[in-house]
Design an enzyme around this catalytic site. Structure first.
Site, mmCIF file in Angstrom:
data_model
loop_
_atom_site.group_PDB
_atom_site.id
_atom_site.type_symbol
_atom_site.label_atom_id
_atom_site.label_comp_id
_atom_site.label_asym_id
_atom_site.label_seq_id
_atom_site.Cartn_x
_atom_site.Cartn_y
_atom_site.Cartn_z
ATOM 1 N N GLY A 56 -32.586 25.806 7.181
ATOM 2 C CA GLY A 56 -32.532 26.695 5.915
ATOM 3 C C GLY A 56 -33.683 27.539 5.427
ATOM 4 O O GLY A 56 -34.588 27.698 6.232
ATOM 5 N N PHE A 57 -33.566 27.911 4.258
ATOM 6 C CA PHE A 57 -34.764 29.062 3.965
ATOM 7 C C PHE A 57 -35.805 27.890 3.714
ATOM 8 O O PHE A 57 -37.190 28.496 4.272
ATOM 9 C CB PHE A 57 -34.321 29.662 2.362
ATOM 10 C CG PHE A 57 -35.294 29.955 1.442
ATOM 11 C CD1 PHE A 57 -36.611 30.934 1.853
ATOM 12 C CD2 PHE A 57 -35.398 29.270 0.093
ATOM 13 C CE1 PHE A 57 -37.376 31.135 1.108
ATOM 14 C CE2 PHE A 57 -36.251 29.747 -0.704
ATOM 15 C CZ PHE A 57 -37.356 30.605 -0.353
ATOM 16 N N ASN B 275 -26.392 21.594 10.306
ATOM 17 C CA ASN B 275 -25.097 21.888 10.441
ATOM 18 C C ASN B 275 -25.151 23.345 10.374
ATOM 19 O O ASN B 275 -23.905 23.605 10.713
ATOM 20 C CB ASN B 275 -23.994 21.159 9.501
ATOM 21 C CG ASN B 275 -24.032 21.243 8.256
ATOM 22 O OD1 ASN B 275 -24.888 22.338 7.859
ATOM 23 N ND2 ASN B 275 -23.048 20.844 7.632
ATOM 24 N N THR C 78 -25.229 26.825 5.460
ATOM 25 C CA THR C 78 -25.997 27.971 4.776
ATOM 26 C C THR C 78 -27.289 28.385 5.532
ATOM 27 O O THR C 78 -27.758 29.322 5.272
ATOM 28 C CB THR C 78 -26.394 27.782 3.363
ATOM 29 O OG1 THR C 78 -26.980 26.430 3.235
ATOM 30 C CG2 THR C 78 -25.144 27.561 2.472
ATOM 31 N N ASN D 185 -27.882 7.853 4.403
ATOM 32 C CA ASN D 185 -28.180 7.674 5.790
ATOM 33 C C ASN D 185 -29.526 8.133 6.142
ATOM 34 O O ASN D 185 -30.136 7.431 6.976
ATOM 35 C CB ASN D 185 -27.236 9.149 6.543
ATOM 36 C CG ASN D 185 -25.794 8.724 6.533
ATOM 37 O OD1 ASN D 185 -25.492 7.461 6.713
ATOM 38 N ND2 ASN D 185 -25.082 9.804 6.465
ATOM 39 N N GLY E 48 -31.418 4.652 5.226
ATOM 40 C CA GLY E 48 -30.980 3.751 6.086
ATOM 41 C C GLY E 48 -32.032 3.891 7.248
ATOM 42 O O GLY E 48 -32.424 2.989 7.746
ATOM 43 N N LYS F 62 -35.356 2.900 6.282
ATOM 44 C CA LYS F 62 -35.474 1.579 6.356
ATOM 45 C C LYS F 62 -35.592 0.766 7.499
ATOM 46 O O LYS F 62 -36.625 -0.127 7.856
ATOM 47 C CB LYS F 62 -34.205 0.995 5.506
ATOM 48 C CG LYS F 62 -34.154 -0.320 5.324
ATOM 49 C CD LYS F 62 -32.979 -1.060 4.537
ATOM 50 C CE LYS F 62 -32.644 -2.469 4.725
ATOM 51 N NZ LYS F 62 -31.543 -2.855 4.331
ATOM 52 N N TYR G 44 -23.461 19.495 -7.347
ATOM 53 C CA TYR G 44 -24.596 19.691 -7.069
ATOM 54 C C TYR G 44 -25.721 19.077 -8.105
ATOM 55 O O TYR G 44 -26.343 17.945 -7.384
ATOM 56 C CB TYR G 44 -25.251 21.112 -7.250
ATOM 57 C CG TYR G 44 -26.646 21.612 -6.645
ATOM 58 C CD1 TYR G 44 -26.658 21.476 -5.346
ATOM 59 C CD2 TYR G 44 -27.716 21.774 -7.571
ATOM 60 C CE1 TYR G 44 -28.061 21.690 -4.765
ATOM 61 C CE2 TYR G 44 -28.831 22.076 -7.225
ATOM 62 C CZ TYR G 44 -29.224 22.213 -5.746
ATOM 63 O OH TYR G 44 -30.526 22.392 -5.317
HETATM 64 P P1 NAD Z 1 -30.592 26.551 1.979
HETATM 65 O O1 NAD Z 1 -29.196 26.668 1.760
HETATM 66 O O2 NAD Z 1 -31.058 27.508 2.478
HETATM 67 O O3 NAD Z 1 -30.856 25.106 3.096
HETATM 68 C C1 NAD Z 1 -30.202 24.031 2.976
HETATM 69 C C2 NAD Z 1 -29.934 23.694 4.586
HETATM 70 O O4 NAD Z 1 -29.147 22.421 4.663
HETATM 71 C C3 NAD Z 1 -29.230 24.916 5.275
HETATM 72 O O5 NAD Z 1 -29.859 24.943 6.565
HETATM 73 C C4 NAD Z 1 -27.830 24.210 5.447
HETATM 74 O O6 NAD Z 1 -27.304 24.730 6.603
HETATM 75 C C5 NAD Z 1 -28.078 22.639 5.741
HETATM 76 N N1 NAD Z 1 -26.866 21.886 5.325
HETATM 77 C C6 NAD Z 1 -26.181 21.940 4.123
HETATM 78 N N2 NAD Z 1 -25.331 20.910 4.427
HETATM 79 C C7 NAD Z 1 -25.705 20.222 5.388
HETATM 80 C C8 NAD Z 1 -25.057 18.619 6.022
HETATM 81 N N3 NAD Z 1 -23.839 18.211 5.434
HETATM 82 N N4 NAD Z 1 -25.719 18.461 7.079
HETATM 83 C C9 NAD Z 1 -26.883 19.031 7.726
HETATM 84 N N5 NAD Z 1 -27.381 20.137 7.149
HETATM 85 C C10 NAD Z 1 -26.928 20.661 6.025
HETATM 86 O O7 NAD Z 1 -31.128 26.082 0.860
HETATM 87 P P2 NAD Z 1 -32.891 25.809 0.376
HETATM 88 O O8 NAD Z 1 -33.189 26.961 -0.569
HETATM 89 O O9 NAD Z 1 -33.563 25.984 1.616
HETATM 90 O O10 NAD Z 1 -32.980 24.474 -0.353
HETATM 91 C C11 NAD Z 1 -33.314 23.395 0.643
HETATM 92 C C12 NAD Z 1 -33.492 22.208 -0.357
HETATM 93 O O11 NAD Z 1 -34.245 22.390 -1.569
HETATM 94 C C13 NAD Z 1 -32.038 21.710 -0.716
HETATM 95 O O12 NAD Z 1 -31.820 20.388 -0.788
HETATM 96 C C14 NAD Z 1 -31.959 22.266 -2.169
HETATM 97 O O13 NAD Z 1 -31.105 21.443 -3.155
HETATM 98 C C15 NAD Z 1 -33.307 21.991 -2.562
HETATM 99 N N6 NAD Z 1 -33.740 23.045 -3.718
HETATM 100 C C16 NAD Z 1 -34.056 24.262 -3.464
HETATM 101 C C17 NAD Z 1 -34.502 25.227 -4.544
HETATM 102 C C18 NAD Z 1 -34.821 26.652 -4.273
HETATM 103 O O14 NAD Z 1 -34.854 27.320 -5.304
HETATM 104 N N7 NAD Z 1 -34.734 26.861 -2.896
HETATM 105 C C19 NAD Z 1 -34.367 24.715 -5.700
HETATM 106 C C20 NAD Z 1 -34.374 23.195 -6.016
HETATM 107 C C21 NAD Z 1 -33.984 22.314 -5.081
#
Ligand code: NAD
Ligand code: UDP
Length: 312
Positions: A12-13, A34, A37, A99, A102, A105, A145
């Site tokens: 992801g990002f 997966n 996004t 997961n 676990g 742990k 969320y």
């Molecule tokens: P993003 O959507 O770009 O990245 C999330 C990644 O998780 C994606 O690559 C997606 O494919 C993967 N993913 C989603 N569901 C999945 C699953 N069931 N199994 C495996 N992979 C899965 O978002 P991001 O901005 O990079 O955010 C990353 C984390 O940081 C997230 O947990 C988000 O909640 C948290 N976060 C981000 C921000 C922000 O402003 N960017 C703010 C607060 C929290």
């Protein structure tokens, strides 16, 4: 010392920047995703690295691997994406947390949870400190969320109290930068893409709601510093940039920085959209000796350059 590090949501990002930085520091990185996004393209430049491994897996299912550290980022983060399949979103946060905990742990790995400022909901306390318990709607369209992330925090604390799992919880405030998905619907990517195409800039509501935006490099630095703290430091710790802007100010800034001909238009405010958000980062300063370094305009210019490169 070279560590074996698992990053869920690594494609992801935020995850892709974390993979890059941890590899650069000489670690072995396992990027699990997966691709809901995220995109393989975000880590394509790392695939040939001998210490990098890309794993297609859904974190709602257990995954077995021997690692020293886990960063749990898997979860869609933009409102349109996390609302697309709300049940899957909450499963990803809750089953994903179970997961990775676990796994931690069994392997005695340290595990860091990417939590969020959304745990504060539409905050009645401003700026938000970690001691504030939040003002969250449990039955609204953002709840999958917000409540998923809150439940994940609970699970992290309970595994720590009951099983002595070494945990770290970071509450991330709005973060932006290169490799945001241009279509993911978050405000910075939307406004930049609209401005670069001279399309109308879509402000939801009257544009008076505020957010505090941090550049992704500052977040990555905060995450790694938290992971490297003593086992007694569990968090939660806010990581964000306290510079607070209205969405109207953000739109005007982006129009100016892109020299765009775009006009601002107003659309309905989504349900439960928080009116204000700004981190109190005293704890991060004290525990991590951390504060953000990249001002909004500089970060926006870097992000604009990235989005320009996509359309060339
Ligand atoms: P993003 O959507 O770009 O990245 C999330 C990644 O998780 C994606 O690559 C997606 O494919 C993967 N993913 C989603 N569901 C999945 C699953 N069931 N199994 C495996 N992979 C899965 O978002 P991001 O901005 O990079 O955010 C990353 C984390 O940081 C997230 O947990 C988000 O909640 C948290 N976060 C981000 C921000 C922000 O402003 N960017 C703010 C607060 C929290
Ligand atoms: N927003 C907006 N126009 C857009 C996208 C978002 O005005 O095209 C607003 C949104 O209503 C919210 C703020 O910008 O008030 C931040 O939205 P984002 O989805 O980026 O993050 P979050 O609401 O989760 O903080």
């Amino acid at each position: 010392m070279k560590k074996r590090i698992l990053i869920t949501g690594g494609a992801g990002f935020v995850g892709s920047h974390l993979c890059e930085r941890l590899l650069k520091e000489g670690n072995e990185v396992f990027c699990l995703d997966n691709y809901f996004t995220g995109d393989k393209q975000n880590v394509a430049h790392l695939v040939a690295h001998p210490d990098f491994e890309l794993i297609r897996h859904d974190i709602t299912q257990p995954y077995l691997i021997e690692v020293d550290e886990i960063y749990n980022l898997a979860c869609p983060a933009s409102p349109p994406h996390y609302q697309y399949n709300a049940i899957k979103t909450i499963k990803t946060s809750v089953l994903g947390a179970i997961n990775v905990l676990g796994l931690a742990k069994r392997t005695r790995a340290k595990v860091l949870q990417a939590s969020t400022s959304e745990v504060y909901g539409d905050p009645a306390v401003h700026p938000q400190t970690e001691a504030y318990w939040g003002n969250v709607n449990p039955i609204g369209i953002r709840s999958c969320y917000d409540e998923g992330k809150r439940c994940a925090e609970t699970l992290f604390m309970d595994y720590h109290r009951m099983n002595q799992v070494r945990i770290k919880i970071i509450r991330i405030f709005n973060t932006y930068g290169p490799r945001m998905n241009p279509n993911d619907g978050r405000v910075v990517s939307n406004f930049i893409v609209q401005a670069l195409h001279n399309q109308d800039i879509t402000i939801y509501g009257d544009g008076s709601q505020t957010r505090s935006f941090q550049y992704v490099d500052d977040l990555i630095e905060g995450m790694i510093r938290l992971m490297n703290t003593a086992d007694t430091v569990t968090g939660p710790i806010n990581i964000g940039n306290p510079g607070e802007f209205t969405m109207l100010e953000l739109a005007e800034k982006i129009i100016r920085l892109t020299a765009s001909k775009s006009k601002i238009i107003y659309q309905p405010l989504p349900q439960d959209d928080p009116k204000q958000r700004c981190p109190d980062i005293s704890l991060a300063k004290k525990e991590l000796d951390w504060q953000p370094k990249i001002p909004l305009e500089e970060g926006l210019l870097r992000t604009i350059a990235y989005f320009k490169s996509l359309s060339q």
